[in-house]
Design a protein around this motif. Structure first.
Motif, PDB file in Angstrom:
ATOM      1  N   UNK A 238      88.406 -10.853  47.539  1.00  0.00           N
ATOM      2  CA  UNK A 238      86.955 -10.629  47.560  1.00  0.00           C
ATOM      3  C   UNK A 238      86.210 -11.736  46.818  1.00  0.00           C
ATOM      4  N   UNK A 239      86.782 -12.141  45.673  1.00  0.00           N
ATOM      5  CA  UNK A 239      86.136 -13.181  44.873  1.00  0.00           C
ATOM      6  C   UNK A 239      86.338 -14.571  45.464  1.00  0.00           C
ATOM      7  N   UNK A 240      87.286 -14.707  46.418  1.00  0.00           N
ATOM      8  CA  UNK A 240      87.497 -15.993  47.097  1.00  0.00           C
ATOM      9  C   UNK A 240      86.581 -16.145  48.305  1.00  0.00           C
ATOM     10  N   UNK A 241      85.807 -15.122  48.590  1.00  0.00           N
ATOM     11  CA  UNK A 241      84.951 -15.106  49.770  1.00  0.00           C
ATOM     12  C   UNK A 241      83.652 -15.860  49.511  1.00  0.00           C
ATOM     13  N   UNK A 242      83.214 -16.605  50.509  1.00  0.00           N
ATOM     14  CA  UNK A 242      81.927 -17.301  50.440  1.00  0.00           C
ATOM     15  C   UNK A 242      80.865 -16.431  51.105  1.00  0.00           C
ATOM     16  N   UNK A 243      79.758 -16.208  50.392  1.00  0.00           N
ATOM     17  CA  UNK A 243      78.658 -15.391  50.920  1.00  0.00           C
ATOM     18  C   UNK A 243      77.641 -16.301  51.614  1.00  0.00           C
ATOM     19  N   UNK A 244      77.208 -15.891  52.783  1.00  0.00           N
ATOM     20  CA  UNK A 244      76.241 -16.684  53.547  1.00  0.00           C
ATOM     21  C   UNK A 244      75.160 -15.775  54.119  1.00  0.00           C
ATOM     22  N   UNK A 245      74.073 -16.397  54.576  1.00  0.00           N
ATOM     23  CA  UNK A 245      72.953 -15.665  55.205  1.00  0.00           C
ATOM     24  C   UNK A 245      72.500 -14.520  54.326  1.00  0.00           C
ATOM     25  N   UNK A 246      72.181 -14.864  53.063  1.00  0.00           N
ATOM     26  CA  UNK A 246      71.695 -13.878  52.089  1.00  0.00           C
ATOM     27  C   UNK A 246      72.664 -12.706  51.951  1.00  0.00           C
ATOM     28  N   UNK A 247      73.947 -13.025  51.833  1.00  0.00           N
ATOM     29  CA  UNK A 247      75.024 -12.050  51.602  1.00  0.00           C
ATOM     30  C   UNK A 247      75.273 -11.110  52.770  1.00  0.00           C
ATOM     31  N   UNK A 248      74.710 -11.411  53.923  1.00  0.00           N
ATOM     32  CA  UNK A 248      74.942 -10.523  55.068  1.00  0.00           C
ATOM     33  C   UNK A 248      76.193 -10.922  55.847  1.00  0.00           C
ATOM     34  N   UNK A 249      76.687 -12.131  55.627  1.00  0.00           N
ATOM     35  CA  UNK A 249      77.868 -12.625  56.323  1.00  0.00           C
ATOM     36  C   UNK A 249      78.867 -13.144  55.305  1.00  0.00           C
ATOM     37  N   UNK A 250      80.138 -12.833  55.531  1.00  0.00           N
ATOM     38  CA  UNK A 250      81.209 -13.262  54.639  1.00  0.00           C
ATOM     39  C   UNK A 250      82.086 -14.297  55.339  1.00  0.00           C
ATOM     40  N   UNK A 251      82.351 -15.395  54.633  1.00  0.00           N
ATOM     41  CA  UNK A 251      83.204 -16.456  55.157  1.00  0.00           C
ATOM     42  C   UNK A 251      84.515 -16.485  54.382  1.00  0.00           C
ATOM     43  N   UNK A 252      85.632 -16.508  55.107  1.00  0.00           N
ATOM     44  CA  UNK A 252      86.954 -16.515  54.483  1.00  0.00           C
ATOM     45  C   UNK A 252      87.833 -17.555  55.171  1.00  0.00           C
ATOM     46  N   UNK A 253      88.656 -18.227  54.370  1.00  0.00           N
ATOM     47  CA  UNK A 253      89.530 -19.279  54.896  1.00  0.00           C
ATOM     48  C   UNK A 253      90.969 -18.988  54.483  1.00  0.00           C
ATOM     49  N   UNK A 254      91.912 -19.282  55.366  1.00  0.00           N
ATOM     50  CA  UNK A 254      93.310 -19.049  55.032  1.00  0.00           C
ATOM     51  C   UNK A 254      94.243 -19.752  55.996  1.00  0.00           C
ATOM     52  N   UNK A 255      95.547 -19.613  55.724  1.00  0.00           N
ATOM     53  CA  UNK A 255      96.584 -20.266  56.527  1.00  0.00           C
ATOM     54  C   UNK A 255      97.636 -19.249  56.926  1.00  0.00           C
ATOM     55  N   UNK A 256      98.139 -19.420  58.149  1.00  0.00           N
ATOM     56  CA  UNK A 256      99.167 -18.520  58.669  1.00  0.00           C
ATOM     57  C   UNK A 256     100.301 -19.333  59.276  1.00  0.00           C
ATOM     58  N   UNK A 257     101.561 -19.013  58.957  1.00  0.00           N
ATOM     59  CA  UNK A 257     102.677 -19.708  59.609  1.00  0.00           C
ATOM     60  C   UNK A 257     102.636 -19.484  61.111  1.00  0.00           C
ATOM     61  N   UNK A 258     102.989 -20.501  61.865  1.00  0.00           N
ATOM     62  CA  UNK A 258     102.901 -20.405  63.327  1.00  0.00           C
ATOM     63  C   UNK A 258     103.779 -19.300  63.892  1.00  0.00           C
ATOM     64  N   UNK A 259     104.906 -18.981  63.197  1.00  0.00           N
ATOM     65  CA  UNK A 259     105.768 -17.925  63.719  1.00  0.00           C
ATOM     66  C   UNK A 259     105.155 -16.532  63.534  1.00  0.00           C
ATOM     67  N   UNK A 260     104.024 -16.457  62.796  1.00  0.00           N
ATOM     68  CA  UNK A 260     103.394 -15.148  62.539  1.00  0.00           C
ATOM     69  C   UNK A 260     102.016 -15.014  63.188  1.00  0.00           C
ATOM     70  N   UNK A 261     101.548 -16.049  63.891  1.00  0.00           N
ATOM     71  CA  UNK A 261     100.163 -16.001  64.367  1.00  0.00           C
ATOM     72  C   UNK A 261      99.942 -14.960  65.459  1.00  0.00           C
ATOM     73  N   UNK A 262     100.977 -14.604  66.195  1.00  0.00           N
ATOM     74  CA  UNK A 262     100.788 -13.603  67.259  1.00  0.00           C
ATOM     75  C   UNK A 262     100.341 -12.266  66.682  1.00  0.00           C
ATOM     76  N   UNK A 263     100.995 -11.838  65.576  1.00  0.00           N
ATOM     77  CA  UNK A 263     100.621 -10.565  64.957  1.00  0.00           C
ATOM     78  C   UNK A 263      99.203 -10.621  64.412  1.00  0.00           C
ATOM     79  N   UNK A 264      98.834 -11.761  63.808  1.00  0.00           N
ATOM     80  CA  UNK A 264      97.485 -11.909  63.255  1.00  0.00           C
ATOM     81  C   UNK A 264      96.448 -11.942  64.374  1.00  0.00           C
TER      82      UNK A 264
END
Length: 626
Positions: A238-264
């Motif tokens: 939650x604290x790693x989240x970037x708030x945008x558009x006056x806190x109405x939109x949340x931006x999150x960034x991350x990485x996923x191994x290619x062998x797991x992207x289907x489930x995600x």
């Protein structure tokens, strides 16, 4: 090898964000990127971290109560508050036991003080005082005590202090005795000892109750610790989240191994979450997930002692594994010691927990390498196999790689020293080849031409001039090929050291010449120093063999001086056990430290290892909490 990662960027409406995070956590494959400035801790997060610390401390205390034969009960509660209440109960019980221990300690001290006065009746003393008789308990240094003091009766002296009672009437004037008044307890020492005994029984009862409580609830304690970790991880995201558009939109960034992207991707499509996925940039701090075969994976703990590789380079684990194993064997250098390691690890692997077996499997490989090195050099528990007269070795002992067998053929150089230098050169050139492959992966082929030219030029020079020196004739056509290879390598080193510098042709030419001269100086000095470092493989193995041989000689020399049959063999056995145990322990340290040094300094430098990678740590659920 390093698992390929895909970078994800999410855009989520604020009202749906926490529900999205819970579903993301259930999938459990995304490594969430933290802000560059780090996470700003809130009071709520700090409280959870403090609670985690307190629960961890309670778990350690509970584990300390359990013996090897005690088996903890299965988890019986899934309720967080109920589990916290159980932890508080444990802490309260432990605090009560500690209070009793402190009280017992104080009473023992009081009993020791009161024991000098023997057994007396406080009620009788109170009765005397009611009738005007004053009874005082006093002490003074033995040299100051005067037996003629009026109304004084000596009770006890310990050689330094005299304890005495002074009896007087309440109306008697104050005396001038140089003594201290003793503060008496309400009872004599026997009553205090009885109270201590009762409290010790109570302590034993509470300790047994606490142990049973720990057995019954340790699984619950561990579960609540996982639940706290889940809550901390959730807050961190939650604290790693970037708030945008006056806190109405949340931006999150991350990485996923290619062998797991289907489930995600399946979860994201099902929930209708907006996201973008793409390959990471070279400058991104991509998390590292290693994916090695069963052999290379054993050496990952050794590689992690230094650093994980970064995402843009090659995983060094498969490349250092065979070299480290060989270095360990050569440094320890005795087949008998290798056999001990191999047998002990094979036995212990059947008895330890599953998460410790990989370390023992690593020990088996290292033991096997040491056994191989001992057979190669003809050393077994300090015995030089090429010098013994055992008939069964007569036909093979001339094959052992020893001075007696091969030193003359190598121009007076020890064969093990030559082998150490050759192995060093092989690893150095292998590291240079890995560096070239890494540069190609990161920047492209043209940037690796100069490093490749150094490899081919040095190897071509060694073949062209080294083989004839060893008496090996080279065909004329092959010789010209080597000359051409050396010439091409020199041109690439001189003129293509910095490909980007040719944006300015004149300046680029001189920059490449200067860079080539500098790299030539570094190569000439570095290659020599790096190669000589590998002689330690020969020196350490030789030292261990010599020390083992010395202890063998001492054992039989001193054993031969004992005239009593049977006792002489006992003396020999004791000296052998002590000597070889000491030699084994000292050489084990060297056999681990020096291969690390050769790997982390010589090999990592020549392979261009950068490191600094962060471990892949997916946002996932740790507990069974619903």
């Amino acid at each position: 090898m390093i698992s390929k990662m895909t970078k994800y960027d999410f855009l989520v409406f604020h009202a749906e964000y926490e529900d999205f995070l819970r579903k993301l956590r259930d999938v459990g494959v995304l490594h969430v990127t933290q802000p560059d400035e780090g996470i700003k801790e809130t009071d709520e997060l700090i409280n959870k971290m403090q609670l985690k610390s307190a629960v961890s401390r309670t778990i350690e205390h509970a584990k300390a109560l359990l013996g090897k034969e005690d088996k903890e009960a299965a988890r019986s509660t899934n309720d967080f508050d109920e589990a916290i209440a159980l932890i508080n109960d444990f802490d309260n019980k432990e605090a009560e036991i500690n209070r009793i221990k402190n009280e017992i300690s104080s009473l023992r001290s009081l009993s020791a003080q009161m024991s000098v006065w023997g057994v007396f009746s406080p009620e009788r003393i109170a009765e005397l005082e009611e009738n005007g008789v004053k009874v005082e308990f006093r002490s003074c240094p033995i040299a100051r005590f005067n037996p003629e003091w009026k109304g004084s009766f000596e009770i006890f002296n310990n050689g330094a202090t005299t304890f005495f009672v002074k009896v007087s009437s309440e109306s008697a004037p104050a005396d001038d005795m140089e003594s201290d008044t003793f503060q008496m307890a309400d009872c004599d020492y026997k009553h205090i000892d009885a109270e201590i005994s009762a409290m010790e029984n109570e302590q034993a009862r509470l300790e047994n109750e606490l142990k049973n409580f720990a057995i019954a609830n340790l699984a619950n304690f561990n579960e609540v610790l996982l639940q706290i970790d889940d809550r901390i991880n959730f807050d961190n995201v939650l604290l790693s989240t970037t708030h945008a558009a006056e806190d109405s939109v949340m931006l999150l960034e991350g990485y996923c191994p290619d062998e797991c992207i289907d489930a995600l991707n399946e979860m994201l499509e099902k929930e209708g979450v907006y996201y973008e996925s793409h390959n990471p940039a070279l400058t991104d701090n991509v998390p590292i997930k290693l994916k090695n075969n069963s052999y290379s994976r054993l050496f990952e703990p050794i590689m992690r002692l230094y650093s994980l590789p970064n995402y843009s380079e090659l995983d060094p684990t498969p490349f250092i594994a065979p070299f480290f194993m060989l270095f360990f064997g050569l440094c320890l250098g005795d087949g008998g010691y290798g056999l001990i390691i191999l047998i002990l690890c094979a036995i212990l692997k059947r008895k330890v927990a599953a998460d410790k077996r990989d370390l023992l499997s690593l020990g088996e490989w290292l033991g096997a390498a040491t056994l191989f090195a001992g057979i190669l050099t003809g050393s077994f528990f300090g015995v030089s196999l090429d010098s013994v007269t055992w008939p069964w070795l007569a036909n093979i002992k001339h094959y052992f790689l020893t001075d007696a067998n091969y030193k003359a053929q190598l121009g007076g150089y020890s064969p093990m020293m030559v082998l150490a230098v050759v192995i060093g050169l092989v690893q150095i050139f292998f590291g240079m080849a890995i560096n070239s492959a890494k540069i190609i992966k990161q920047h492209g082929v043209k940037y690796a031409l100069a490093p490749i030219a150094w490899i081919t030029g040095l190897l071509g020079t060694a073949a062209c001039f080294g083989l004839p020196a060893l008496g090996i004739d080279i065909p004329v056509g092959v010789n010209y090929f080597f000359y051409a290879l050396i010439g091409l390598s020199v041109l690439l080193i001189l003129l293509y050291n910095s490909p980007d510098s040719y944006s300015n042709p004149v300046g680029g030419f001189f920059k490449n010449i200067g860079s080539a001269l500098w790299s030539t100086y570094n190569m000439a000095t570095g290659l020599l120093g790096d190669t000589l470092s590998y002689i330690r493989l020969f020196a350490l193995g030789l030292t261990g063999s010599i020390l083992g041989s010395v202890f063998n000689q001492l054992a039989f020399q001193f054993g031969g001086m004992v005239p009593v049959p049977g006792l002489n063999w006992l003396v020999i056995l004791l000296i052998l056990l002590f000597g070889h145990s000491l030699n084994f322990g000292l050489n084990m340290i060297g056999a681990f430290v020096h291969p690390l040094r050769l790997t982390f300094v010589e090999y990592y430098k020549n392979s261009g290892f950068e490191g600094g990678g962060q471990a892949y740590n997916p946002f996932q659920k740790l507990s069974a909490e619903k």
